[in-house]
Scaffold this active site. Structure first.
Site, PDB file in Angstrom:
ATOM      1  N   ARG A  12     -24.829  12.690  54.267  1.00 58.65           N
ATOM      2  CA  ARG A  12     -26.177  12.199  53.950  1.00 58.65           C
ATOM      3  C   ARG A  12     -26.533  10.946  54.745  1.00 58.65           C
ATOM      4  O   ARG A  12     -27.704  10.608  54.910  1.00 58.65           O
ATOM      5  CB  ARG A  12     -26.293  11.937  52.443  1.00 58.65           C
ATOM      6  CG  ARG A  12     -27.728  11.922  51.969  1.00 58.65           C
ATOM      7  CD  ARG A  12     -27.907  11.600  50.483  1.00 58.65           C
ATOM      8  NE  ARG A  12     -26.910  12.139  49.615  1.00 58.65           N
ATOM      9  CZ  ARG A  12     -26.102  11.380  48.851  1.00 58.65           C
ATOM     10  NH1 ARG A  12     -26.199  10.058  48.863  1.00 58.65           N
ATOM     11  NH2 ARG A  12     -25.205  11.949  48.079  1.00 58.65           N
TER      12      ARG A  12
ATOM     13  N   TYR B 199     -54.764   8.165  55.084  1.00 62.09           N
ATOM     14  CA  TYR B 199     -54.426   9.599  55.017  1.00 62.09           C
ATOM     15  C   TYR B 199     -54.462  10.050  53.546  1.00 62.09           C
ATOM     16  O   TYR B 199     -53.854   9.405  52.687  1.00 62.09           O
ATOM     17  CB  TYR B 199     -53.015   9.725  55.608  1.00 62.09           C
ATOM     18  CG  TYR B 199     -52.400  11.086  55.651  1.00 62.09           C
ATOM     19  CD1 TYR B 199     -52.961  12.111  56.421  1.00 62.09           C
ATOM     20  CD2 TYR B 199     -51.222  11.348  54.967  1.00 62.09           C
ATOM     21  CE1 TYR B 199     -52.358  13.354  56.481  1.00 62.09           C
ATOM     22  CE2 TYR B 199     -50.611  12.585  55.032  1.00 62.09           C
ATOM     23  CZ  TYR B 199     -51.191  13.585  55.787  1.00 62.09           C
ATOM     24  OH  TYR B 199     -50.580  14.813  55.838  1.00 62.09           O
TER      25      TYR B 199
ATOM     26  N   ASP C 237     -48.959   2.728  58.917  1.00 56.89           N
ATOM     27  CA  ASP C 237     -48.831   4.133  59.333  1.00 56.89           C
ATOM     28  C   ASP C 237     -49.287   4.180  60.785  1.00 56.89           C
ATOM     29  O   ASP C 237     -50.480   4.102  61.074  1.00 56.89           O
ATOM     30  CB  ASP C 237     -49.679   5.039  58.436  1.00 56.89           C
ATOM     31  CG  ASP C 237     -49.487   6.519  58.776  1.00 56.89           C
ATOM     32  OD1 ASP C 237     -49.150   6.820  59.940  1.00 56.89           O
ATOM     33  OD2 ASP C 237     -49.690   7.366  57.879  1.00 56.89           O
TER      34      ASP C 237
ATOM     35  N   LYS D 179     -45.942  14.995  64.164  1.00 56.83           N
ATOM     36  CA  LYS D 179     -47.104  15.082  65.043  1.00 56.83           C
ATOM     37  C   LYS D 179     -46.664  14.997  66.510  1.00 56.83           C
ATOM     38  O   LYS D 179     -46.097  15.926  67.017  1.00 56.83           O
ATOM     39  CB  LYS D 179     -48.098  13.978  64.666  1.00 56.83           C
ATOM     40  CG  LYS D 179     -48.480  13.986  63.163  1.00 56.83           C
ATOM     41  CD  LYS D 179     -49.512  15.030  62.841  1.00 56.83           C
ATOM     42  CE  LYS D 179     -49.729  15.287  61.349  1.00 56.83           C
ATOM     43  NZ  LYS D 179     -50.045  14.137  60.533  1.00 56.83           N
TER      44      LYS D 179
HETATM   45  C1  LIG Z   1     -49.743  14.016  59.138  1.00 57.96           C
HETATM   46  C2  LIG Z   1     -49.767  12.608  58.756  1.00 57.96           C
HETATM   47  C3  LIG Z   1     -48.886  12.125  57.787  1.00 57.96           C
HETATM   48  C4  LIG Z   1     -47.932  13.004  57.039  1.00 57.96           C
HETATM   49  O1  LIG Z   1     -46.960  13.587  57.852  1.00 57.96           O
HETATM   50  P1  LIG Z   1     -46.187  14.912  57.357  1.00 57.96           P
HETATM   51  O2  LIG Z   1     -45.038  14.992  58.275  1.00 57.96           O
HETATM   52  O3  LIG Z   1     -47.173  16.028  57.506  1.00 57.96           O
HETATM   53  O4  LIG Z   1     -45.808  14.673  55.931  1.00 57.96           O
HETATM   54  C5  LIG Z   1     -48.930  10.787  57.480  1.00 57.96           C
HETATM   55  N1  LIG Z   1     -49.794   9.961  58.081  1.00 57.96           N
HETATM   56  C6  LIG Z   1     -50.669  10.388  59.005  1.00 57.96           C
HETATM   57  C7  LIG Z   1     -51.602   9.417  59.642  1.00 57.96           C
HETATM   58  C8  LIG Z   1     -50.685  11.721  59.370  1.00 57.96           C
HETATM   59  O5  LIG Z   1     -51.566  12.150  60.270  1.00 57.96           O
END
Ligand SMILES: *Cc1c(COP(=O)(O)O)cnc(C)c1O
Length: 397
Positions: free
Chosen positions: A60, A113, A185, A210
Site C-alpha cells: 500500500r 469543479y 486544484d 486529464k
Molecule cells: C476532472 C477533474 C477533477 C476530478 O478528476 P477525476 O480523476 O475525474 O476524479 C478534479 N478537478 C478538476 C478541475 C477536474 O477537471
C-alpha cells in the site's frame, strides 16, 4: 543532476526514470506487490525506517513504479512530495480531510469543479466542517470572510466551466497571514503551465486523469505538498488507505513523457478554434483564459506560461432545440465530461446558476465548453460551422 538545472521539457522526459526506478530499462516497469518479504530483522527494520525514502516496505505504500511517478510529479510541480490517489476526486477529498476537522471552516471558490462542491455540501458538512463559497474574483475581499476557525482556502484557477482566473498570490498571502492552508486544484495548468508553489499554495492537486494520462483511459489523481505540509498529507492519505494500481501509474507515467508536445499542440489548435469562434456573430464572448473577455485574464498573463485545449464560449441566445441540434450532430466533437485526452469534446452546460451561490450566472445565455484535441483544427472548425448552421436553422435565421 539537480531538478533545477533542467528545463521543463527535459524534466518531463527525465524525472522519475532514474535507475532506482527503471532498473535499467526506459520506462519504470509495472512492479506489483502486496507483500514485501525480508530475510532478516535488520532488513525489515531498515525498510521500516526508510519507507518514505523509496525502500519497499508494504504494497500500500507503493513500489518503484509509484515512486518514480511520484518523483516526476513532485519535481515538475516544484513540491517536496507527491501522494497518489485512484482519481482526482480522491486527491481532493484526501487533501481537504488532512487539513480540516470538526468545527473548522473552509473557504471554497464558487466556480469549483462540481463534485468538489458536492463533497463540501454532502460529506464535509456532516463531519461538522462548514463551507463558505467565495467569488473567484474576490481578491483582497477574501479578508472579510476569514473567521478564527477558518483553516483552509481552496482555489481552482481557472474555474470549472466558467473559467474565471483567480489572483492566487493575493489570496494565498492573506490566507497565510491567518495561518491557513492553501490548496489549489491545478488540473487545468497541468504540472507544466504554472508554478503553484511560487504562487504561494501549500498543496497542488492534479486530476492526472486529464492531461497527464492524456489518452482518456485511466483514472488517477495526485496531491503535491510543500515541505511544511508533506508529512501530514502523506500520513493522512495513508490512514485513509489510499492506493493506486501500478498498471494505472505505469500508463500515467507513459502519458507524462509526451505532455509537453501534446500541451503545445492542444494550445495551438484551441487558439485557432477560439479565434474563429470569437468572430462568429452568434458568440457573445469567449471564456478562454488567454482572451481578454475571460474574467481574470490579467492573472492568466501573469501566472501561467501557456493555455491548453479546454475553454468555453457563451452564445447570445439559443433555444433548447437549437442547442441540442448544435451539439448532437457533430462529426469530431463527442459529448463527454473528462477532458485532457487526444480527442475533441463538446458540452452544452445547463443550469450553471444551480452550482453557484456566491456569484450569479445569466442562464439566458447558453454556454458551450469544448476540449480541443489533436485533430486538424480545420476539421474541427468545419464541424462547428455545421453545428452553427443546424442551430441557426432552428433559431429561424
Ligand atoms: C476532472 C477533474 C477533477 C476530478 O478528476 P477525476 O480523476 O475525474 O476524479 C478534479 N478537478 C478538476 C478541475 C477536474 O477537471
Amino acid at each position: 543532476m539537480s531538478d533545477k538545472s533542467m528545463k521543463t521539457a527535459t524534466k518531463i522526459v527525465s524525472l522519475g526514470r532514474e535507475k532506482k526506478y527503471s532498473k535499467g530499462v526506459i520506462n519504470p516497469p509495472v512492479f506489483r506487490a502486496s507483500t514485501v518479504v525480508f530475510d532478516t530483522l535488520d532488513d525489515m527494520r531498515h525498510a521500516a525506517k526508510h519507507k518514505h525514502e523509496g525502500e519497499l516496505f508494504y504494497g500500500r505504500r507503493g513500489t518503484p513504479t509509484h515512486f518514480g511517478f511520484q518523483a516526476a510529479i513532485a519535481g515538475l510541480e516544484g513540491g517536496a512530495g507527491t501522494a497518489l490517489y485512484p482519481s482526482g476526486a480522491a486527491a481532493i477529498s484526501a487533501a481537504l480531510l488532512a487539513f480540516l476537522k470538526a468545527g473548522d471552516h473552509l473557504l471554497m471558490v464558487d466556480s469549483v469543479y462540481e463534485p468538489t462542491r458536492d463533497l463540501c455540501n454532502k460529506l464535509l458538512a456532516n463531519y461538522g466542517i462548514e463551507t463558505t463559497y467565495y467569488d473567484p474574483l474576490i481578491g483582497e475581499g477574501i479578508q472579510a470572510l476569514i473567521r478564527p476557525n477558518t483553516k483552509v482556502l481552496f482555489v481552482e484557477s481557472p474555474g470549472s466551466i466558467t473559467m474565471e482566473v483567480q489572483d492566487v498570490p493575493t489570496l494565498a498571502r492573506i490566507a497565510h497571514e491567518h495561518g491557513m492552508v492553501v490548496i489549489l486544484d491545478n488540473t487545468w495548468a497541468s504540472p507544466i503551465n504554472s508554478r503553484p508553489f511560487e504562487l504561494g499554495v501549500d498543496i497542488s492537486i492534479q486530476a492526472a486523469t486529464k492531461y497527464i494520462v492524456g489518452h482518456s483511459d485511466v483514472m488517477i489523481g495526485t496531491a503535491t505538498a510543500n515541505a511544511a505540509h508533506w508529512d501530514k498529507l502523506r500520513e493522512h492519505s495513508y490512514l485513509l488507505g489510499q492506493t493506486t494500481s501500478p498498471d494505472d501509474v505505469y500508463l500515467a507515467a507513459r502519458g507524462l513523457r509526451t505532455l509537453g508536445v501534446r500541451m503545445a499542440q492542444h494550445e495551438k489548435n484551441a487558439l485557432a478554434v477560439a479565434n474563429w469562434l470569437a468572430a462568429r456573430p452568434e458568440v457573445d464572448h469567449l471564456r478562454h483564459p488567454a482572451f481578454p473577455s475571460c474574467p481574470g485574464h490579467a492573472f492568466f498573463k501573469r501566472d501561467f506560461t501557456a493555455s491548453n485545449g479546454l475553454f468555453s464560449f457563451v452564445l447570445k441566445d439559443g433555444s433548447s432545440d437549437a442547442m441540442q441540434a448544435f451539439v448532437e450532430g457533430m462529426d469530431h466533437f463527442k459529448m463527454g465530461f473528462s477532458w485532457g485526452g487526444f480527442e475533441s469534446l463538446i458540452l452544452w452546460v445547463n443550469g450553471i446558476q444551480n452550482i453557484r451561490s456566491a456569484t450569479t450566472w445569466d442562464s439566458s445565455k447558453p454556454l458551450i465548453r469544448v476540449h480541443i484535441g489533436l485533430e486538424d483544427p480545420e476539421d474541427l472548425i468545419a464541424d462547428l460551422e455545421q453545428g452553427f448552421a443546424r442551430y441557426n436553422q432552428l433559431m429561424g435565421r
